[in-house]
Design an enzyme around this catalytic site. Structure first.
Site, PDB file in Angstrom:
ATOM      1  N   ASP A  66       1.305  -3.642 -10.140  1.00  0.00           N
ATOM      2  CA  ASP A  66       2.615  -3.313  -9.587  1.00  0.00           C
ATOM      3  C   ASP A  66       2.819  -1.808  -9.713  1.00  0.00           C
ATOM      4  OD1 ASP A  66       5.321  -2.869  -9.110  1.00  0.00           O
ATOM      5  OD2 ASP A  66       5.950  -4.741 -10.033  1.00  0.00           O
ATOM      6  N   ARG A 124       5.896  11.854  -9.430  1.00  0.00           N
ATOM      7  CA  ARG A 124       6.115  12.572 -10.693  1.00  0.00           C
ATOM      8  C   ARG A 124       4.829  12.680 -11.496  1.00  0.00           C
ATOM      9  NH1 ARG A 124      10.320   9.695 -14.575  1.00  0.00           N
ATOM     10  NH2 ARG A 124       8.562   8.205 -14.702  1.00  0.00           N
ATOM     11  N   TYR A 156      17.278  -2.593   1.917  1.00  0.00           N
ATOM     12  CA  TYR A 156      16.157  -1.873   2.531  1.00  0.00           C
ATOM     13  C   TYR A 156      16.625  -0.578   3.179  1.00  0.00           C
ATOM     14  CZ  TYR A 156      11.781  -1.246   5.121  1.00  0.00           C
ATOM     15  OH  TYR A 156      10.598  -0.758   5.622  1.00  0.00           O
ATOM     16  N   LYS A 160      15.257   3.192   2.084  1.00  0.00           N
ATOM     17  CA  LYS A 160      14.525   4.100   2.959  1.00  0.00           C
ATOM     18  C   LYS A 160      15.289   5.402   3.217  1.00  0.00           C
ATOM     19  CE  LYS A 160      10.842   1.650   3.218  1.00  0.00           C
ATOM     20  NZ  LYS A 160       9.580   2.113   2.564  1.00  0.00           N
ATOM     21  N   VAL A 189       5.875  -2.669  12.900  1.00  0.00           N
ATOM     22  CA  VAL A 189       4.421  -2.552  12.741  1.00  0.00           C
ATOM     23  C   VAL A 189       3.864  -3.914  12.352  1.00  0.00           C
ATOM     24  CG1 VAL A 189       2.540  -1.357  11.559  1.00  0.00           C
ATOM     25  CG2 VAL A 189       4.702  -0.170  11.943  1.00  0.00           C
TER      26      VAL A 189
END
Length: 252
Positions: A66, A124, A156, A160, A189
């Protein structure tokens, strides 16, 4: 692809998340085909095993886990070694198109964690290596939902928009150090990300909008072309941009 293009990433190391399928897989393969050593990450080990087995001739190092966890981030950096030239933050999940009044805490937290926090944590982690090298390129995958409010649910869409803000902030701070940060905003997509309508209200409200505006579904390879261009030196003077690769949806 020209002969010159095939060597754009020769001698470079790239990290790609979400590399087990869809846009991530297409990007990992494009980078490796063009000479990169690719550290490919995905939450599904079987997908990564298939990726390596299908392409034994390419320099692919797989890390399952993850990507929002520090453990996976540490494993990615260990696999990359002392230099990271390019990062494609592609791993992401969809919501159920729930509006603000219907979104549950679990959906909100999971979508924000994978789509935003994971992007921040990997960025980071690689920045010290890029700052030391004085060069590097990062591409974050945003979405058409980062440009408008009618492409997804509240979680969502928020995630974004946050990716775009994070991209621009990182560009402002690190472009002077030789590190370029950009984002790609895909439209529809062909990937394995499920996007069901779990809200009747969302279907009633967004369905008619999408039926009249959504362009044909793109192939992952088309997004990989845009991402690898932004990662390459072909876009050497480009930083802080959001490149819409959406079949013209954002122009409507």
């Amino acid at each position: 692809m020209s002969t010159q293009d095939t060597a754009r990433f020769a001698g470079k190391t790239a990290i790609v998340t979400g590399a087990g399928s869809g846009i991530g897989k297409a990007t990992a393969l494009r980078l490796a085909t063009e000479g990169a050593r690719v550290i490919a990450s995905d939450i599904a080990p079987d997908r990564l095993d298939a990726l390596k087995n299908e392409h034994p001739d390419l320099d692919l190092v797989t890390v399952a886990g993850d990507v929002s966890s520090e453990e996976t981030i540490t494993a990615l950096l260990a696999a990359a070694g002392d230099r990271v030239d390019a990062v494609a933050n592609i791993a992401g999940i969809m919501d159920g198109f729930q509006p603000a009044g219907e979104v549950d805490d679990a959906t909100w937290e999971r979508v924000l964690t994978i789509n935003v926090t994971a992007t921040m944590r990997l960025t980071r982690a690689v920045l010290p290596l890029m700052v030391e090298a004085g060069s590097g390129s990062i591409v974050n995958v945003a979405s058409e939902a980062g440009l408008r409010g009618s492409a997804a649910g509240a979680a969502y869409t928020t995630s974004k928009h946050a990716v775009i803000g994070f991209t621009k902030s990182t560009s402002v701070f690190y472009t002077p150090k030789g590190i370029r940060t950009n984002a790609v905003a895909p439209g529809p997509v062909a990937t394995n990300i499920e996007a069901p309508f779990r809200s009747q209200w969302a279907g009633e409200r967004l369905g008619p909008i999408m039926q009249t505006t959504v362009p044909p579904v793109a192939q992952p390879e088309q997004l990989a072309a845009a991402i690898t261009w932004l990662l390459s030196e072909d876009s050497a003077n480009v930083s802080g941009v959001v490149l819409a690769s959406d079949g013209g949806w954002s122009a409507i």
